[in-house]
Enzyme design. Sequence first.
Site, PDB file in Angstrom:
ATOM      1  N   GLU A 285       0.822  -1.222   0.000  1.00  0.00           N
ATOM      2  CA  GLU A 285       0.000   0.000   0.000  1.00  0.00           C
ATOM      3  C   GLU A 285       0.854   1.270   0.000  1.00  0.00           C
ATOM      4  OE1 GLU A 285      -4.108  -1.371   2.039  1.00  0.00           O
ATOM      5  OE2 GLU A 285      -2.596  -0.747   3.466  1.00  0.00           O
ATOM      6  N   ASP A 359      -8.557  -9.036   4.259  1.00  0.00           N
ATOM      7  CA  ASP A 359      -8.299  -7.943   5.190  1.00  0.00           C
ATOM      8  C   ASP A 359      -9.334  -7.857   6.311  1.00  0.00           C
ATOM      9  OD1 ASP A 359      -7.020  -5.828   6.252  1.00  0.00           O
ATOM     10  OD2 ASP A 359      -7.694  -4.345   4.794  1.00  0.00           O
ATOM     11  N   GLU A 387     -12.460  -2.188  12.114  1.00  0.00           N
ATOM     12  CA  GLU A 387     -12.455  -1.444  10.854  1.00  0.00           C
ATOM     13  C   GLU A 387     -13.596  -1.849   9.922  1.00  0.00           C
ATOM     14  OE1 GLU A 387      -8.780  -1.799   8.690  1.00  0.00           O
ATOM     15  OE2 GLU A 387      -9.619  -0.885   6.884  1.00  0.00           O
TER      16      GLU A 387
HETATM   17  O1  GCW Z   1      -6.890  -2.965   6.683  1.00  0.00           O
HETATM   18  C1  GCW Z   1      -6.078  -2.154   5.906  1.00  0.00           C
HETATM   19  C2  GCW Z   1      -6.400  -0.784   6.370  1.00  0.00           C
HETATM   20  C3  GCW Z   1      -5.242   0.167   6.367  1.00  0.00           C
HETATM   21  C4  GCW Z   1      -4.055  -0.513   7.033  1.00  0.00           C
HETATM   22  C5  GCW Z   1      -3.713  -1.762   6.247  1.00  0.00           C
HETATM   23  C6  GCW Z   1      -2.592  -2.560   6.888  1.00  0.00           C
HETATM   24  C7  GCW Z   1      -2.372   0.416   8.417  1.00  0.00           C
HETATM   25  O2  GCW Z   1      -7.456  -0.277   5.613  1.00  0.00           O
HETATM   26  O3  GCW Z   1      -5.636   1.315   7.067  1.00  0.00           O
HETATM   27  O4  GCW Z   1      -2.949   0.331   7.151  1.00  0.00           O
HETATM   28  O5  GCW Z   1      -4.796  -2.614   6.192  1.00  0.00           O
HETATM   29  O6  GCW Z   1      -2.894  -3.486   7.609  1.00  0.00           O
HETATM   30  O7  GCW Z   1      -1.439  -2.260   6.660  1.00  0.00           O
END
Ligand code: GCW
Length: 677
Positions: A285, A359, A387
Site C-alpha cells: 500500500e 483484510d 475497521e
Molecule cells: O486494513 C487495511 C487498512 C489500512 C491498514 C492496512 C494494513 C495500516 O485499511 O488502514 O494500514 O490494512 O494493515 O497495513
Amino acid sequence: YKLWMQYNTVADSTVVLEYKNNLKGVVVLGNSETIRIAEKELKTGFLDMLGNIPEIKSDIKGENNLIVGSQSNLNAEIKKELRSDFDKINNEGFIIKSISLKNKRQIVITGKNDVAVLYGVFHFLRILQTNKSVKNLHITDSPKTNIRILNHWDNLDRTVERGYAGFSLWNWQKLPDFIDQRYIDYARANASIGINGTVLTNVNANALILTPQYLEKVEALANVFRPYGIKVYLTARFSAPIEIGNLKTADPKDPEVINWWKNKSAEIYKRIPDFGGFLVKANSEGQPGPQNYGRDHVDGANMLADAVAPFGGVIMWRAFVYSEHDANDRAKQAYAEFQPYDGKFKENVIVQVKNGAIDFQPREPFHPLFGAMPKTPIMMEFQITQEYLGFSTHLVFLPKLFQEVLEADTYQKGKGSTVAKVVDGTLYQNKLTGIAGVANIGNDLNWTGHPFAQANWYGFGRLAWNPYLDSETIADEWLRSTFSNDENFIKPVKKIMIESREAVVNYMTPLGLHHIMDTGHHYGPGPWVSNLSRPEWNPTYYHKAGKNGIGFDRSKTGTNATAQYATEVEKLFDNLETCPEKDLLWFHHVSWDYKLKNGQTLWNGLALKYQEGVNQVATMQNVWNQAEKYIDSERFNEVQMLLEIQHKEAKWWRDACLLYFQQFSGKELSAGVEKPT
Ligand code: GCW
C-alpha cells in the site's frame, strides 16, 4: 474507565466468608517495583471486593496467609513443596497453590520471576472477581506464545488509523516529563491479561519516531511499562535512512544503510536496554521497502534483524502485501510472495500474517500461509479495532472470530495441524512465537468507544496467552469482572455476546461475501461500483454479482487460490458440495437459483441471512433491556443507544445489499424478509 478491574464488592455472603477465612494475612516477598505493583493491586482488590485488607505481614506467621513472591524469594520448605510445579511452568508462568506448611494451610502465588508473580496475582484476583472458590487451589499456567503484543496504528499527531475511540493515548507533546496516569492504567490492564509487548506507532510509519527527540519520549514510556513486563517496540519506516539519516538510498545491501540501522539500533538500546524490536510494513500500500531497490523481503528483514540481533531484538515483518500489478486475485498475493522464502529469514525474524488473506473481514477462511512455512516463525495478526465490523458502534464479540481461526485445521502436517499449533510453535517446534492485535484503544473515557469493545481487548489478551481458550469462558470472565456476577445477568448477556459475531456476518457479509463495505472508511454497505482507481479497491471485484449469479470463483475453475491450501483443505473448499456454506461465495460463483443445503435458492437464502442478522440484533436489544437492574445506568444507557444504532444499521445493510443485488437476481424478496422502507 476501570475496564475489567472493577473489583466489585462480593455480594454473596458465604463467598465473602470463605475468602475472609482463607485470606487472613498477606506476605509479600521481594522488593522490586513489580512486586510493589503486585502488592498494591492485591490491596486494591481486597479493599474493593471484601471491604478490608488482610494484615500485611513481613514473614509467614500463623495460617491462611497468601504468600506472594518469586521462586528465589521462597523459603526452602515452600520451594520443596512446589518443586514439581516449577518444572511445569515456563519463565512467564505462575503457580497458585494451597499448601500445608508445618500443618498450617497457606496459599502461595509464585513464578520464576516477579513479572510471572504479577501475572499470578492478577489471576488470583480474577478468581475472586468471578467469585470462585479459593479452597484447595492448584493452578499452574504458562503463556503458550512468547510475543503477546498490541499494534497501535497511532500517528505522531495523535490521530489513530482505523481508531474509533478518540485520539492516541501517547501524548508526544507532553512526554517525556509528563507521565499521564493513563500510561500506568494501560500497563496494568495489559499485564492483567498477560500482554507483554506494545508497538507504539502506526505500521504506515513516520521515520521521525526514530529521531532522538522522539526516542527520549519512547524511553519514558518504556520506563513506565517495564515493571509490568511490557516491552516497547516501534515501527521502522524502511526509508528512514534517507528521511532522517541524510543518506541517498535505503537499499538494504548498501553498507552505509546497513551501518545506519546498526547505529540506530545501538542508540535505541542504549536508552531502552529491553527494547523489543521493529515491526515493518514494507512494499505494501505504497510503503517503501526493499523492492524499491530491486531487493526482496528477505534482504530487508534480515538486514534489520542483524541490526537488532546483538541486543536480543526481533523483527516482525508483515506479510500483508498486494500490488496493483497483479489484480487477478488479491487473496493469493501474500502466499505467492512469501511462501518461497521459507527458511531464508534470520532466526530473530518472525513473519506477521493477518488471520485471513484479504483484510480483517467479518469472516474469512484462515490465511493459507499458516502452516505453509515450516522453517519460518509465523505470528498471527488479528484486528481488535473494528475497521470492517461497525467501528466502535456495533457490539461484536471478537474472541468468537479469533477462536474460529485458531481452531481451523490447516492439514499442513496432517489432520490436527491447527492454526493455533502454528501460532504457538508446537506444529514445527518454532522457538519464536507470537500473536499481535491491532489495538482498539484511544483516549475515550471508556478506552475503546463501545463498552463491549473492552471485551475484545480483554479476549485478545487471553487468547494470546492461551490460543486454546474458549470464547465462552472469556465472555464469562469478562462479564463477571466488568459488570456483575448475577447469573440472571450473565447467562443471557453472555449468549448475545457469543451470537454477536454471527449476527454481524449475517447482516453484512453472509455466505462468504466480503469487502462490500463502503470504500475508504469501510463503514456501512457499499457493494456498488466505486470510482477508486485500483480494481481491488472496488467492492464489485469481490462479489462479482451479475445476471448469472454471485461470488468469487477461487476454485480451480477460477483463480485457483484454493491450491494454496494443503490438499485436504484445497479439496474441501474447491468442491461446491463440500465447501462450507459460510465460505461459499468466497470460493465460488454460483447462480441465483443454486440450491443451498436448507433447500432455499441462493437468492432466498441470502435474503434470509440478512434478515436473520437484523433479527439477531433485535434480540440483543431485548436481552439488554432486561439487564438494566443489574448494572449502572451510565453503561446501561450507552449500550442501549449503541444497540439502537446497530439495529438501524443492520437494516440499512440488509436493504442496501438486497436492493443492489436484486438488480441482478431479478427476483422478489422471499417471505420472511421485511420490505425496505
Ligand atoms: O486494513 C487495511 C487498512 C489500512 C491498514 C492496512 C494494513 C495500516 O485499511 O488502514 O494500514 O490494512 O494493515 O497495513
